[in-house]
Scaffold this active site. Structure first.
Site, short mmCIF file in Angstrom:
data_model
loop_
_atom_site.label_atom_id
_atom_site.label_comp_id
_atom_site.label_asym_id
_atom_site.label_seq_id
_atom_site.Cartn_x
_atom_site.Cartn_y
_atom_site.Cartn_z
N GLY A 42 4.03 12.49 -5.06
CA GLY A 42 3.50 11.77 -3.90
C GLY A 42 4.56 11.21 -2.96
O GLY A 42 4.33 11.11 -1.75
N ASP A 98 4.86 6.52 -3.42
CA ASP A 98 3.99 6.70 -2.27
C ASP A 98 3.12 5.47 -2.00
O ASP A 98 3.01 5.00 -0.88
CB ASP A 98 3.11 7.95 -2.42
CG ASP A 98 2.38 8.03 -3.75
OD1 ASP A 98 2.50 7.10 -4.58
OD2 ASP A 98 1.66 9.03 -3.98
N ASP A 101 -1.14 0.86 -5.89
CA ASP A 101 -2.59 0.63 -6.02
C ASP A 101 -2.79 -0.47 -7.05
O ASP A 101 -2.69 -1.66 -6.72
CB ASP A 101 -3.28 1.95 -6.38
CG ASP A 101 -4.79 1.81 -6.43
OD1 ASP A 101 -5.30 0.71 -6.15
OD2 ASP A 101 -5.48 2.79 -6.76
N LYS A 129 -1.88 -1.19 -1.24
CA LYS A 129 -3.30 -1.57 -1.13
C LYS A 129 -3.50 -3.06 -1.37
O LYS A 129 -4.64 -3.54 -1.35
CB LYS A 129 -4.15 -0.76 -2.11
CG LYS A 129 -4.38 0.68 -1.69
CD LYS A 129 -5.40 1.37 -2.61
CE LYS A 129 -5.56 2.84 -2.24
NZ LYS A 129 -6.28 3.59 -3.27
N PHE A 147 -9.68 5.77 -0.40
CA PHE A 147 -8.77 6.80 -0.90
C PHE A 147 -7.96 7.39 0.24
O PHE A 147 -8.49 7.87 1.24
CB PHE A 147 -9.51 7.89 -1.67
CG PHE A 147 -8.61 8.50 -2.70
CD1 PHE A 147 -8.39 7.88 -3.92
CD2 PHE A 147 -7.89 9.66 -2.41
CE1 PHE A 147 -7.49 8.39 -4.84
CE2 PHE A 147 -6.99 10.19 -3.34
CZ PHE A 147 -6.81 9.56 -4.55
N ASP A 154 -2.10 12.87 -2.32
CA ASP A 154 -3.09 13.93 -2.52
C ASP A 154 -4.44 13.39 -2.96
O ASP A 154 -4.56 12.26 -3.46
CB ASP A 154 -2.61 14.89 -3.60
CG ASP A 154 -2.68 14.25 -5.00
OD1 ASP A 154 -2.12 13.15 -5.17
OD2 ASP A 154 -3.31 14.83 -5.90
P1 IMP Z 1 -1.14 2.67 -9.50
O1 IMP Z 1 -2.62 2.41 -9.64
O2 IMP Z 1 -0.50 1.63 -8.60
O3 IMP Z 1 -0.47 2.79 -10.82
O4 IMP Z 1 -1.02 4.05 -8.74
C1 IMP Z 1 -0.57 5.21 -9.37
C2 IMP Z 1 -0.47 6.39 -8.47
O5 IMP Z 1 -1.79 6.79 -8.13
C3 IMP Z 1 0.25 6.23 -7.14
O6 IMP Z 1 1.64 6.37 -7.25
C4 IMP Z 1 -0.35 7.39 -6.38
O7 IMP Z 1 0.34 8.59 -6.67
C5 IMP Z 1 -1.76 7.46 -6.92
N1 IMP Z 1 -2.71 6.81 -5.99
C6 IMP Z 1 -3.19 5.54 -6.02
N2 IMP Z 1 -4.03 5.32 -4.99
C7 IMP Z 1 -4.05 6.48 -4.26
C8 IMP Z 1 -4.71 6.90 -3.07
O8 IMP Z 1 -5.45 6.16 -2.39
N3 IMP Z 1 -4.46 8.18 -2.67
C9 IMP Z 1 -3.65 9.03 -3.34
N4 IMP Z 1 -3.01 8.69 -4.47
C10 IMP Z 1 -3.21 7.42 -4.92
MG MG Z 2 2.51 8.54 -7.29
#
Ligand code: IMP
Ligand code: MG
Length: 171
Positions: A42, A98, A101, A129, A147, A154
């Site tokens: 990403g 990237d 979340d 986010k 999303f 992606d």
């Molecule tokens: P986390 O929930 O912060 O651990 O996010 C993990 C990974 O999920 C991120 O590095 C992104 O690659 C993917 N991700 C989270 N939210 C989105 C989104 O809205 N679009 C695309 N990928 C996402």
């Molecule tokens: Mg990622």
């Protein structure tokens, strides 16, 4: 699938320049090596733009962590699929991802690098986010909680190549 563009290419590139300058200033007087780590896949586009805007000497490496599989639903248990090849010990690490979340992936990586002897670990992210305040040290944009795709991000491996960032409808 319907999408709404939320950040265009020029806006993104300009913001990355500013972020690159900020990182360069912050690390200009570092007396240890700096390693910037791209979290694949990403962060690919963001990473390649960002490093072009860093004017201090940095090493670069890539790693891959799985937490989402092929869907949009996190399983919340990050695993290293591909590790860095450069030794982490005694280096300042800047993790480049990237999007922040839940923050699960980046908290996991931060711990991982500290355990391996990093002098410091900071996080640069294209998007946030805002579910996890204070995790991102260098963030380009706050974004909606929907999303998000494009500029490397992606949905089930689609839409990564868009030169803009968009929110998908109906996810
Ligand atoms: P986390 O929930 O912060 O651990 O996010 C993990 C990974 O999920 C991120 O590095 C992104 O690659 C993917 N991700 C989270 N939210 C989105 C989104 O809205 N679009 C695309 N990928 C996402
Ligand atoms: Mg990622």
């Amino acid at each position: 699938m319907n999408k709404k563009i939320i950040f265009g290419q020029n806006v993104i590139e300009n913001k990355i320049k500013v972020l690159g300058q900020q990182i360069s200033n912050d690390y200009s007087k570092c007396n240890k090596d700096i390693l910037m780590v791209c979290v694949l896949n990403g962060a690919l586009m963001f990473f390649s733009d960002l490093i072009k805007n860093i004017d201090c000497d940095v090493f670069i490496d890539t790693m891959q962590v799985s937490s989402y599989g092929d869907s949009s639903v996190s399983n919340g248990d990050p695993k290293i699929v591909k590790d860095c090849s450069i030794d982490i010990k005694d280096k300042h690490i800047i993790i480049v991802d990237d999007i922040i979340d839940t923050g699960t992936t980046l908290k996991f990586l931060k711990e991982y690098f500290l355990d391996k002897g990093a002098v410091s670990v900071k996080i640069a992210a294209l998007l946030d986010k805002n579910n996890c305040p204070d995790l991102g040290d260098y963030v380009c944009f706050d974004c909606p909680k929907g999303f998000i795709v494009g500029y490397g991000l992606d949905y089930a491996q689609h839409y990564r190549q868009y030169p803009y960032i968009a929110e998908l409808d109906g996810i």
